[in-house]
Design an enzyme around this catalytic site. Structure first.
Site, PDB file in Angstrom:
ATOM      1  N   PRO A  89       0.834  -1.211   0.000  1.00 56.33           N
ATOM      2  CA  PRO A  89       0.000   0.000   0.000  1.00 56.33           C
ATOM      3  C   PRO A  89       0.868   1.260   0.000  1.00 56.33           C
ATOM      4  CG  PRO A  89      -0.638  -1.520   1.770  1.00 56.33           C
ATOM      5  CD  PRO A  89       0.638  -2.035   1.185  1.00 56.33           C
ATOM      6  N   GLU A  90       0.618   2.113  -0.965  1.00 62.17           N
ATOM      7  CA  GLU A  90       1.333   3.393  -1.047  1.00 62.17           C
ATOM      8  C   GLU A  90       0.410   4.479  -0.504  1.00 62.17           C
ATOM      9  OE1 GLU A  90       4.378   4.009  -2.334  1.00 62.17           O
ATOM     10  OE2 GLU A  90       4.887   2.085  -3.219  1.00 62.17           O
TER      11      GLU A  90
END
Ligand SMILES: [Zn+2]
Length: 271
Positions: free
Chosen positions: A2-3
């Site tokens: 997850p960014e």
């Protein structure tokens, strides 16, 4: 992994279901996350009201009546809203049951995520206190990045991926932003011109905002127990497109390894 856009999308998906709700109970199915979940946490959280859901870098902040939960998704974590009666599955480690009858369910196959409880100002917590400015706030402007770029002997890509310069610009978004700004990733940050820095700041905001927008279309999945946790892929111009034609000029995209990561660029559109 997850960014920043996925975490912001998660925040936007969770907030309407959490804000104003009271926590019925916290159930920890597996406490072995990046740091063990505090055994007292269920007792601490029960009965507290969720005032707001905020984000700092890749941390979600659940602001409660008496404190704040810092929640990090790690490498593979996701949070979903499910009916509290839905059976737990493999890698579902934590359930936060709300008075609404819904549960925030944390799934994390690799268990690099973490859940911490802090009292007082969460921004002063060691994990957050020294973080660089957020890329989508006014603090991250051309003047700021210009000054940061003069002080370092690094490539421009390493500059914008440095968490001490700006938070949350991962490899995908750094590569894409440099494409949109027309700057080759290998250039020394100190040699990038002022107007290029201005374009780069605009491009970083643009790619992150676009990703958040694309993620927003998956928000309905948060209330669907079978739903995808909301990770997504926007239309990419260079990232993982080596050998494919540039979407703007047709030149084959090139790639090379930079700081142990693959970097992609168009030799025609980027100078
Ligand atoms: Zn091109």
């Amino acid at each position: 992994m997850p960014e920043l856009p996925e975490v912001e999308t998660t925040r936007r998906g969770l907030e309407p279901h959490l804000a104003g709700q009271t926590i019925l109970r916290l159930t920890v199915h597996d406490h072995r996350l990046r740091w063990p979940v505090d055994a007292r946490l269920p007792q601490t959280l029960a009965g507290q009201r969720v005032e707001a859901v905020e984000r700092r870098a890749k941390y979600l902040l659940l602001r409660l009546t008496h404190g704040t939960v810092l929640w990090h998704l790690g490498m593979s974590g996701s949070l979903r809203i499910v009916p509290s009666a839905l059976p737990v599955e493999l890698h579902d480690h934590i359930d936060l049951a709300l008075t609404s009858g819904h549960t925030v369910r944390f799934n994390d196959p690799r268990r690099f995520g973490c859940v911490l409880y802090v009292t007082g100002d969460p921004q002063a917590h060691p994990l957050l206190a020294k973080l660089a400015p957020e890329p989508l706030t006014a603090a991250f402007d051309a003047e700021y990045l210009w000054k940061a770029s003069r002080r370092r002997r690094v490539s421009v890509k390493q500059l914008i991926m440095n968490g001490q310069v700006v938070t949350g610009v991962g490899n995908i978004y750094a590569s894409e932003a440099l494409f949109h700004a027309g700057i080759r990733p290998r250039r020394q940050s100190r040699n990038v011109k002022r107007e290029e820095i201005t374009r780069l700041v605009t491009a970083i905001r643009k790619v992150l905002n676009q990703a958040i927008r694309v993620g927003g279309t998956t928000l309905r999945d948060y209330v669907n127990p079978d739903g995808n946790p909301g990770y997504f892929r926007q239309k990419l111009f260079v990232y993982e497109r080596a050998g494919e034609p540039c979407r703007r000029c047709g030149t084959p995209i090139r790639s090379f390894t930079q700081g142990q990561r693959s970097t992609y660029y168009c030799p025609t559109c980027q100078r």
